[in-house]
Design an enzyme around this catalytic site. Structure first.
Site, short mmCIF file in Angstrom:
data_model
loop_
_atom_site.label_atom_id
_atom_site.label_comp_id
_atom_site.label_asym_id
_atom_site.label_seq_id
_atom_site.Cartn_x
_atom_site.Cartn_y
_atom_site.Cartn_z
N PRO A 100 0.80 -1.27 0.05
CG PRO A 100 -1.21 -1.59 1.56
CD PRO A 100 0.44 -2.23 0.97
CB CYS A 101 0.79 4.13 -2.36
SG CYS A 101 1.34 3.01 -3.84
N PRO A 102 -0.63 4.55 0.51
CG PRO A 102 -2.81 4.62 1.04
CD PRO A 102 -1.66 3.64 0.36
N PRO A 103 0.64 5.31 3.20
CG PRO A 103 1.21 3.11 4.35
CD PRO A 103 0.67 3.85 3.12
CG PHE A 104 5.51 5.22 2.05
CD1 PHE A 104 6.27 5.23 3.21
CD2 PHE A 104 5.00 4.15 1.79
CE1 PHE A 104 6.50 4.25 4.03
CE2 PHE A 104 5.20 2.68 2.73
CZ PHE A 104 6.12 2.75 3.75
#
Length: 426
Positions: A86-90
């Site tokens: 998943p991309c949302p953390p970064f």
């Protein structure tokens, strides 16, 4: 090829990476994905028995240890562990919570490398992970992989360099066991860009649209990044306000999707041009040429999200080819230097046996910065790591305690978050 090079792909999405890796010669042992619609697409293109639907970090969904040296499949050494976690953390557009974001699976994925012991690893994410905010996080990942016996390296790659008509930077981690590492070289990016007009002109003109040639003049450049969006938002469109302006300059109405190409006499008064179909968006995401026969299942909005959230197949093919060459030990082994340092402050704290004073930390890190500047860097590290401070007189001392990320802990907050938000997690 007499040997079978198997890959386990985690967070596989709708198969952009899967398709590219298969074209590079890898065969899927497993493709694991949470989203039901994406799994349906994977089953329409891969053998259904290799597709597993569910939370990749749930041991009831699959057990990584089964694929390690002592596991059920240990007699078949895994060639590659790959995925697009998943991309949302970064993401730069988000809060960049990193290790404290319950959706973060990058650290967990890295831990599975030591469990499964694949010959190679490939994990990709958004450009935000390459920013100074995550220098300590990246250093932690490199240090972990070094301890596991791998040579690891990060690289920022651009989709346009692989013939994808889109501004889509991706931050990629590749790690190989020492035996293969010296045979790996990153794929070279081409300077010859494919434009939006090149990619979808035939699709826009399939009904003889009279405005095609004039439109092609506007669309003779690459597109902004395709944004698939999340389950929390409504219908499909081509991105936020800035992206919509860029699409308008290309002669595209980004306020939704069309069901078909323009008819012969269509005009678009008050609009920048026609809307795109999912077939056109897929071309812009790299599903063209040798990649164009991939089948997407489900309804229009679901299709768009699957396409927009995917890793462009030509990029996956390019990196997969480079890894395959290394695993086959093609060419001559090189002694290229691999950068192993992203955050010297984190490195010094990690290697220290106890507290380190501000002055000693600056000196041992080889930096020329002030103590207030060091404090800012420590505060940034604290977003991903537990760091305690001790004061002796006017001197501050620091000690690194632990990484905050989810790596499989049974009592981690991710479990409660996931149960409450499963229907919304993208």
């Amino acid at each position: 090829m007499s040997e079978t090079f198997e890959v386990i792909e985690i967070c596989a999405g709708a198969g952009g990476q899967a398709l590219g890796l298969e074209k590079a010669g890898f065969k899927h042992r497993l493709a694991i994905e949470l989203d039901h619609n994406a799994c349906a697409t994977l089953r329409a293109n891969l053998p259904s028995e290799v597709v597993i639907e569910g939370d990749v970090a749930d041991p009831d969904v699959w057990r990584p240890a089964d694929h390690g040296p002592d596991g059920e499949f240990g007699h078949r050494e895994l060639a590659l562990l790959a995925g697009g976690v998943p991309c949302p953390p970064f993401t730069i557009a988000g809060k960049q919570l990193g290790a404290t974001d319950e959706r973060d699976l990058f650290a967990w994925a890295v831990q599975q490398v030591d469990v499964i012991r694949p010959r190679a690893v490939m994990l990709e994410n958004v450009r935000g992970l390459s920013m100074p905010r995550f220098a300590g996080y990246r250093q932690h990942v490199l240090d972990q992989l070094t301890e596991f016996g791998y040579v690891a390296e990060w690289r920022l790659l651009h989709a346009a360099g692989f013939g994808v008509p889109q501004l889509r930077p991706r931050f990629v981690l590749v790690a190989l066991q020492q035996e293969y590492a010296d045979y790996f070289t990153w794929p070279e990016e081409s300077e010859d860009e494919v434009t939006v007009a090149d990619a979808i002109g035939d699709l826009l003109g399939k009904h003889g649209w009279k405005g095609l040639e004039e439109w092609k003049k506007k669309a003779a450049k690459i597109a902004p990044t395709i944004v698939g969006g999340s389950k929390k938002h409504g219908g499909a469109d081509l991105g936020p306000t800035r992206a919509k302006r860029a699409w308008a300059e290309l002669g595209v109405d980004a306020m939704g999707l069309a069901n078909d190409a323009p008819q012969r006499d269509d005009v678009f008064e008050g609009k920048p041009g026609p809307k795109l179909t999912n077939e056109m968006v897929a071309r812009i995401q790299g599903w063209s040429g040798e990649f164009e026969n991939w089948v997407f299942t489900g309804r229009k909005t679901s299709n768009y999200r699957q396409i927009g959230n995917a890793f462009p197949p030509p990029m996956a093919r390019g990196i997969g080819d480079a890894i395959m060459r290394a695993l086959m030990k093609e060419g001559s082994a090189s002694d290229r230097k691999v950068s192993q340092e992203h955050d010297p402050v984190y490195r010094v704290l990690r290697e220290a046996n106890g507290f380190v004073s501000s002055k000693a930390l600056i000196k041992e890190a080889g930096l020329e910065i002030s103590i207030p500047e060091l404090k800012k860097r420590i505060d940034m590290l604290r977003r991903d790591f537990h760091i305690i401070t001790e004061k002796q007189g006017s001197t501050l001392k620091y000690k690194l305690v632990a990484f905050k990320a989810f790596v499989g802990q049974g009592d981690h907050g991710r479990h409660e978050f996931f149960q409450k938000n499963r229907s919304k997690v993208s």
